[in-house]
Structures are given as C-alpha cells and as structure tokens.
Scaffold this motif. Structure first.
Motif, PDB file in Angstrom:
ATOM      1  N   UNK A 166      18.210  29.846  36.163  1.00 14.31           N
ATOM      2  CA  UNK A 166      19.118  28.713  36.369  1.00 14.31           C
ATOM      3  C   UNK A 166      19.734  28.787  37.770  1.00 14.31           C
ATOM      4  N   UNK A 167      20.163  29.986  38.130  1.00 14.81           N
ATOM      5  CA  UNK A 167      20.797  30.193  39.447  1.00 14.81           C
ATOM      6  C   UNK A 167      19.854  29.736  40.572  1.00 14.81           C
ATOM      7  N   UNK A 168      18.616  30.190  40.511  1.00 10.43           N
ATOM      8  CA  UNK A 168      17.661  29.857  41.571  1.00 10.43           C
ATOM      9  C   UNK A 168      17.289  28.374  41.559  1.00 10.43           C
ATOM     10  N   UNK A 169      17.333  27.764  40.366  1.00  8.91           N
ATOM     11  CA  UNK A 169      16.940  26.353  40.260  1.00  8.91           C
ATOM     12  C   UNK A 169      18.044  25.409  40.714  1.00  8.91           C
ATOM     13  N   UNK A 224      23.448  38.817  33.315  1.00  5.45           N
ATOM     14  CA  UNK A 224      23.358  37.739  32.325  1.00  5.45           C
ATOM     15  C   UNK A 224      24.146  36.491  32.697  1.00  5.45           C
ATOM     16  N   UNK A 225      24.908  36.540  33.809  1.00 10.35           N
ATOM     17  CA  UNK A 225      25.716  35.385  34.197  1.00 10.35           C
ATOM     18  C   UNK A 225      25.902  35.393  35.701  1.00 10.35           C
ATOM     19  N   UNK A 226      26.334  34.246  36.223  1.00 15.97           N
ATOM     20  CA  UNK A 226      26.609  34.150  37.666  1.00 15.97           C
ATOM     21  C   UNK A 226      27.658  33.070  37.845  1.00 15.97           C
ATOM     22  N   UNK A 227      28.201  32.983  39.054  1.00  9.91           N
ATOM     23  CA  UNK A 227      29.291  32.041  39.283  1.00  9.91           C
ATOM     24  C   UNK A 227      28.978  31.133  40.477  1.00  9.91           C
ATOM     25  N   UNK A 228      29.047  29.819  40.242  1.00 11.15           N
ATOM     26  CA  UNK A 228      28.986  28.841  41.325  1.00 11.15           C
ATOM     27  C   UNK A 228      30.416  28.521  41.741  1.00 11.15           C
ATOM     28  N   UNK A 229      30.583  28.122  43.014  1.00  8.28           N
ATOM     29  CA  UNK A 229      31.899  27.668  43.465  1.00  8.28           C
ATOM     30  C   UNK A 229      31.824  26.161  43.702  1.00  8.28           C
ATOM     31  N   UNK A 230      31.628  25.412  42.629  1.00  7.27           N
ATOM     32  CA  UNK A 230      31.541  23.960  42.709  1.00  7.27           C
ATOM     33  C   UNK A 230      30.254  23.477  43.352  1.00  7.27           C
ATOM     34  N   UNK A 267      32.608  28.221  38.371  1.00  5.08           N
ATOM     35  CA  UNK A 267      31.876  27.705  37.218  1.00  5.08           C
ATOM     36  C   UNK A 267      30.959  28.848  36.798  1.00  5.08           C
ATOM     37  N   UNK A 268      31.288  29.488  35.675  1.00  2.56           N
ATOM     38  CA  UNK A 268      30.530  30.675  35.286  1.00  2.56           C
ATOM     39  C   UNK A 268      29.452  30.298  34.284  1.00  2.56           C
ATOM     40  N   UNK A 269      28.213  30.500  34.673  1.00  3.13           N
ATOM     41  CA  UNK A 269      27.112  30.063  33.814  1.00  3.13           C
ATOM     42  C   UNK A 269      26.430  31.269  33.161  1.00  3.13           C
ATOM     43  N   UNK A 270      26.420  31.220  31.837  1.00  6.29           N
ATOM     44  CA  UNK A 270      25.919  32.347  31.042  1.00  6.29           C
ATOM     45  C   UNK A 270      25.043  31.790  29.930  1.00  6.29           C
ATOM     46  N   UNK A 271      23.741  31.654  30.202  1.00  7.72           N
ATOM     47  CA  UNK A 271      22.883  30.947  29.248  1.00  7.72           C
ATOM     48  C   UNK A 271      22.571  31.711  27.964  1.00  7.72           C
ATOM     49  N   UNK A 272      22.778  33.010  27.930  1.00  7.05           N
ATOM     50  CA  UNK A 272      22.438  33.902  26.811  1.00  7.05           C
ATOM     51  C   UNK A 272      20.926  34.025  26.630  1.00  7.05           C
ATOM     52  N   UNK A 273      20.552  34.883  25.698  1.00  9.99           N
ATOM     53  CA  UNK A 273      19.137  35.194  25.490  1.00  9.99           C
ATOM     54  C   UNK A 273      18.446  34.211  24.568  1.00  9.99           C
ATOM     55  N   UNK A 274      19.219  33.383  23.864  1.00  6.69           N
ATOM     56  CA  UNK A 274      18.614  32.611  22.777  1.00  6.69           C
ATOM     57  C   UNK A 274      18.144  31.211  23.170  1.00  6.69           C
ATOM     58  N   UNK A 275      18.480  30.763  24.386  1.00  7.81           N
ATOM     59  CA  UNK A 275      18.066  29.408  24.754  1.00  7.81           C
ATOM     60  C   UNK A 275      16.581  29.367  25.113  1.00  7.81           C
ATOM     61  N   UNK A 276      15.912  28.290  24.684  1.00  8.88           N
ATOM     62  CA  UNK A 276      14.486  28.148  24.997  1.00  8.88           C
ATOM     63  C   UNK A 276      14.318  27.645  26.429  1.00  8.88           C
ATOM     64  N   UNK A 277      13.112  27.756  26.953  1.00  8.16           N
ATOM     65  CA  UNK A 277      12.826  27.257  28.304  1.00  8.16           C
ATOM     66  C   UNK A 277      13.081  25.746  28.359  1.00  8.16           C
ATOM     67  N   UNK A 278      12.752  25.059  27.270  1.00  4.85           N
ATOM     68  CA  UNK A 278      12.949  23.601  27.224  1.00  4.85           C
ATOM     69  C   UNK A 278      14.428  23.254  27.388  1.00  4.85           C
ATOM     70  N   UNK A 279      15.291  23.915  26.635  1.00  6.18           N
ATOM     71  CA  UNK A 279      16.733  23.617  26.723  1.00  6.18           C
ATOM     72  C   UNK A 279      17.242  23.941  28.124  1.00  6.18           C
ATOM     73  N   UNK A 280      16.789  25.078  28.639  1.00  4.72           N
ATOM     74  CA  UNK A 280      17.270  25.495  29.956  1.00  4.72           C
ATOM     75  C   UNK A 280      16.815  24.508  31.028  1.00  4.72           C
TER      76      UNK A 280
END
Ligand SMILES: *Cc1c(COP(=O)(O)O)cnc(C)c1O
Length: 348
Positions: free
Chosen positions: A220-223, A238-244, A281-294
């Motif tokens: 997600x971060x790279x995309x 497992x998480x990263x932070x954007x600054x807006x 904005x702290x984004x933490x998608x977790x391990x359970x999301x599918x590629x489609x949802x992401x």
C-alpha cells in the motif's frame, strides 16, 4: 504497577521516572502517571527511532523503567533495542514492552530475548478480539523470570495436565503492595476468542501473520507514496504513516480524507496519531485483507487524492452516504451521550 512494586521491594523508592518515546501512544504515559510515576519523553531521530544520545542524558538512579513498542508507532523496527535495553538495565531500570505492535513479530522473535522485563499483549490488536469503543478490551501481562511474584495474585499455575488457581504461587514479596485484580477472571469470552483465533491459525499460519501484514503494508505504501506524503520512506513492518496528501495546496486535510473514505465503504485508518506529524494517517492493513480489497482501497485513496485537486468541496462535505454527516468531535467528546435512545432524532 509491577515495576513499581519491584523497586519498592528493593527499597529503591527514588526511582520515579518512566521514559517514554515521543512517538509513543498516549496510554503509555497515562499508565505511568496513574501509578504516580513521572513521565519523561525521549526524542526520536529523524529516521523515526529512539535517539540513544538523548536517552543517555535521561538515565540515572531515578529511572524506574522505559516503555517501548517494537516495531514502533511508525512501523519501524527499533534497531538499537539491544543497546537501549542494556543502557536502561545498567542504570537499574526495567524495560516495559507495549505489545500493541506485536503482529509482525509473531513466531519470529520474542520481546524477552530483546531484553524486555514486562509486557502486555493487546488481544484486540494482534488476536482479533473487539477493538475500540465497542471493546471490551483485555490484555494479558507477561513478566520475565524473577518478577513473577509481583504479578497480581491469585495466579493460574500448571500442575501436570491441569491448571490450578493458587494464591501467591510464586512466593509473595513481603514489601510489595497487594495488587489483587478486582475481576480475577477478566473478560473471559474475549480471552477465549483470542485463544480460539490462535488455535485456529495454528503454529505455521501464525508465523505468516507478520509476513503478510508486512507485505500488505509495504504494498500500500509503495502504491500511494506518489500522491500521499511519506515522511519516512523506508521498508516498514505492519504499518506506516503518511503526513497527509503530497500536494499541500489543495486545503484538503487528513480529516477530509478519512471522512471521504467512509463514503467509499472503508473504515478510516487511525488519524492524527502519532503526534510526530501534523497530518498523520497511520495505515495498518493487517494480514487478513485480500489483494482485491487492498487494490480497491488503493484505488479509492488515489481517487480521493484526485478529488482534492478537481473537486475539493466534495471532500469537505464528506461523508455524504452515512446516516449522519460530520459530527462535532469536540462536543461529542465533552458531552457524550452515554444512554441509548430509540431514534437519532431524540438524541439530536
Ligand atoms: C493501540 C495502541 C495502544 C493502546 O491500545 P488500547 O487500544 O488502548 O488498548 C498502545 N500502544 C500502541 C503503540 C498502540 O498502537
């Protein structure tokens, strides 16, 4: 409380300082303050990890403990942990591990081996139990050898194939304050749910949790980093932070992005935390999301970034598809309505 009891049992009562990184979650200084201890903040380096030079200046014979989470709130592995734990231990303090970010470490490494003495596990962060205002929370606490007797009594101990409940199973330290927990069995159903989750995954799948959560977060971060501002651009856990948003001229703030996400059916990520950046904005998608949802989340985030430039008012007005629009956050916090009423009209 366990750490305070340990120092009191050693007649080491001048240890009143708890060191907490500036990236820490508010619950860390709050817990220390509730115990009547003084909170001292240690700075982060520009790379986002604990500044060991600054830490050196804070250490002394008045330090009770240092609290840390690893990986930290920016999703970064605290690479200086061995040095930090040694520095704190050398001055007589103990290390506390805030287990909120245990996810990427599952099955990989153990906080005890990193030099931590006491830790808690946020079951609602790592093991799928209910989170947030909906709670109820429950968090087991673990200690290293030597601190067992400071755990609240009674204790559950293993006796062959059975577990037994024993008062002061580890020998009560005479000088330590009694710390019986009010509701000994805790939130039993919550604990059971966490155990069920762990057993359902099993040893092998539990080891994949960290890998998948880390892969998802980096993907997600790279995309998105070409349209959202990534102040610390390194491999995250497992998480990263954007600054807006990257484009700072649109007037669109993190709050607007979060509200707009609701219109697209996504629960907004944690916003305005950590406090290191203004538009966090702290984004933490977790391990359970599918590629489609992401992928669809990435698409929506990119769409929102586009709206910010072409139709910012649409984002200022968000959410438009929820039963209530923007609530007054301050009023909601200052005058919460804590009783259930049948219709929303009555509450308004
Ligand atoms: C979420 C979080 C906490 C607090 O967790 P609760 O949900 O209040 O139990 C503490 N530390 C960190 C790093 C967190 O992310």
């Amino acid at each position: 409380m366990i750490i305070r009891a340990y120092h009191q049992a050693n007649n080491d009562t001048k240890r009143t300082k708890v060191i907490v990184p500036d990236s820490a979650h508010g619950t860390n200084p709050a817990s220390a303050a509730v115990c009547g201890l003084d909170v001292v903040e240690v700075k982060s380096t520009p790379e986002g990890t604990v500044d060991t030079e600054h830490l050196k200046q804070l250490l002394g014979d008045d330090v009770a403990a240092m609290m840390m989470t690893n990986p930290n709130t920016l999703g970064l592995f605290e690479k200086d942990i061995p040095t930090i734990t040694k520095m704190v231990h050398d001055c007589g303090g103990l290390m506390y591990y805030d287990g909120a970010n245990l996810n990427p470490l599952l099955g990989e490494c153990r906080p005890g081996d990193m030099g931590f003495d006491v830790m808690h596990i946020n079951l609602h962060k790592t093991f799928s139990t209910p989170h947030g205002g909906g709670g109820p929370g429950a968090g087991p606490v673990g200690v290293c050898k030597g601190l067992e007797k400071f755990l609240p009594s009674p204790h559950v101990v293993r006796n062959g194939e059975r577990y037994e409940i024993v008062e002061n199973a580890f020998g009560f330290a005479p000088d330590a304050p009694t710390m019986n927990v009010g509701t000994f069995f805790g939130n039993f159903a919550v604990l059971m749910r966490a155990l069920t989750y762990i057993l359902t995954l099993g040893k092998e799948n539990l080891k994949n949790v960290g890998k998948l959560a880390t892969l998802n977060a980096n993907y997600i971060k790279e995309s998105l980093k070409d349209v959202y501002d990534l102040p610390i651009d390194v491999l995250c856990k497992h998480e990263f932070v954007f600054d807006g948003l990257k484009n700072k001229d649109t007037g669109i703030r993190t709050m607007d992005v979060a509200k707009a996400l609701l219109d697209f059916g996504y629960h907004a990520p944690t916003i305005y935390f950590p406090l290191l950046f203004h538009e966090a904005m702290m984004i933490e998608p977790t391990e359970t999301e599918s590629k489609t949802t992401i992928d669809s989340f990435i698409e929506v985030m990119r769409l929102i970034a586009k709206y910010a430039e072409t139709d910012p008012q649409r984002l200022k007005d968000a959410p438009l598809n929820t039963p209530i629009g923007r609530v007054d956050d301050v009023l909601a916090a200052k005058q919460p309505i804590t009783t259930y009423k049948q219709s929303l009209d009555e509450q308004v």
